[in-house]
Enzyme design. Structure first.
Site, PDB file in Angstrom:
ATOM      1  N   SER A   1       0.878  -1.042   0.052  1.00 23.28           N
ATOM      2  CA  SER A   1       0.163   0.021   0.047  1.00 23.28           C
ATOM      3  C   SER A   1       1.029   1.279  -0.015  1.00 23.28           C
ATOM      4  O   SER A   1       1.732   1.411  -0.924  1.00 23.28           O
ATOM      5  CB  SER A   1      -0.939  -0.019   1.311  1.00 23.28           C
TER       6      SER A   1
ATOM      7  N   GLU B   1     -17.350   9.091  -1.709  1.00 26.34           N
ATOM      8  CA  GLU B   1     -17.201   9.827  -2.895  1.00 26.34           C
ATOM      9  C   GLU B   1     -15.962  10.434  -3.295  1.00 26.34           C
ATOM     10  O   GLU B   1     -15.171  10.200  -4.294  1.00 26.34           O
ATOM     11  CB  GLU B   1     -18.493  10.648  -3.392  1.00 26.34           C
TER      12      GLU B   1
ATOM     13  N   HIS C   1      -7.292  -5.434  -1.248  1.00 27.17           N
ATOM     14  CA  HIS C   1      -6.154  -5.002  -0.884  1.00 27.17           C
ATOM     15  C   HIS C   1      -5.575  -5.459   0.403  1.00 27.17           C
ATOM     16  O   HIS C   1      -4.357  -5.559   0.409  1.00 27.17           O
ATOM     17  CB  HIS C   1      -6.496  -3.361  -0.651  1.00 27.17           C
TER      18      HIS C   1
END
Length: 302
Positions: free
Chosen positions: A170, A245, A281
């Protein structure tokens, strides 16, 4: 790719505790020590986990794998290596660069250590919605790794300086790419697991472009290798709609797949791309750790 054995043996690390008689056997076979270091430039404290192989060093010294988020990733790696390591994996020195905490991750510290200075508009909402995310410490952290962690390891064990691997996931994967792009001779092998290319408006792509320009003609140092792995499933973090969003917009753009395609043009770079189609992930992390071990010894993921 190395997969977990059916009987998982837990290594005993300072702060993790003994889980079983089998775990004690692992500890005796591969000695684990931990020690704290204070970064000279920042005064911040880190915990380093160092796994000593049970066997004598090869003629040139042990190969070494440096793992970011060491509190979490070193136990994962030791489960992969196991009590009776398959050749040649038993000769690997494992170094975890972590934090003086009881849990696996220090989320706020890793934001600071693994990122460039980041404007507020490019910083995602914190997990708890209240914590302040500080960024911009990656150069301090890289200096700490180069001038304090590596020397501390190499005074304790005979290490082959031409067989260093760096693993990150990551933001750690983003940091691994940054080290390759700016100080590529510090390690010979790099593993970037689901690198956060999106961070800071994809600013890493500018550093990538500069790396590509420098690499024209001569390419990279002999033996340089890079494994990029990505996940295939998106797991949405539970957030208020507006934050969700915004996070979606921030995370848009290139991924490790596109970066790997671009870096394929670098002369002399041993580049491998692998996607965990059925993993997220988070769930890909232990699998990427296992792949990092094989890749450090020249083996590509299955």
């Amino acid at each position: 790719m190395l997969r977990f054995a059916a009987t998982v043996l837990l290594v005993v690390l300072s702060g993790f505790g003994v889980q079983s008689t089998q775990a004690q056997t692992v500890k005796e076979a591969r000695k684990v020590e931990s020690f704290d270091l204070r970064a000279d430039r920042t005064g911040l404290d880190y915990r380093v986990f160092l796994v000593h192989p049970a066997e004598p060093p090869p003629p040139g010294g042990y190969p070494v794998i440096y793992m970011l988020d060491g509190n979490a990733t070193v136990p994962m790696m030791e489960r992969v290596i196991g009590a009776n390591p398959q050749e040649p994996y038993g000769s690997a020195v494992i170094v975890g660069i972590g934090y003086p905490i009881d849990g696996p991750f220090d989320i706020l510290r890793r934001y600071r250590d693994l990122t460039p200075p980041t404007p507020p508009e490019f910083i995602p909402p914190s997990r708890d919605g209240a914590s302040i995310i500080e960024t911009g410490g990656r150069d301090d952290f890289l200096t700490f790794v180069e001038t304090q962690v590596i020397p501390a390891v190499e005074t304790r064990l005979p290490i082959d300086p031409q067989r260093r691997t760096l693993f990150g996931h990551s933001l750690g994967g983003l940091f691994s790419l940054y080290v390759l792009y700016t100080k590529g001779d510090l390690f010979q092998t790099y593993v970037a697991a689901d690198p956060a290319i999106w961070w800071n408006g994809q600013a890493i792509l500018g550093e990538q472009a500069a790396f590509l320009e420098r690499s024209k003609g001569e390419g990279v140092a002999h033996g340089t290798a890079l494994l990029i792995e990505t996940s295939g499933k998106l797991v949405e973090r539970p957030l208020p709609p507006a934050d969700a969003e915004r996070l979606k917009r921030l995370r848009s753009g290139q991924t490790g797949r596109e970066v790997a395609a671009t870096l394929a043009t670098v002369p002399g770079l041993r580049l491998v791309f692998h996607e965990f189609v059925e993993e997220s992930h988070g769930s890909m992390l232990p699998l990427a750790v296992a792949d990092a071990l094989g890749f450090a010894f020249g083996r590509n993921p299955d």
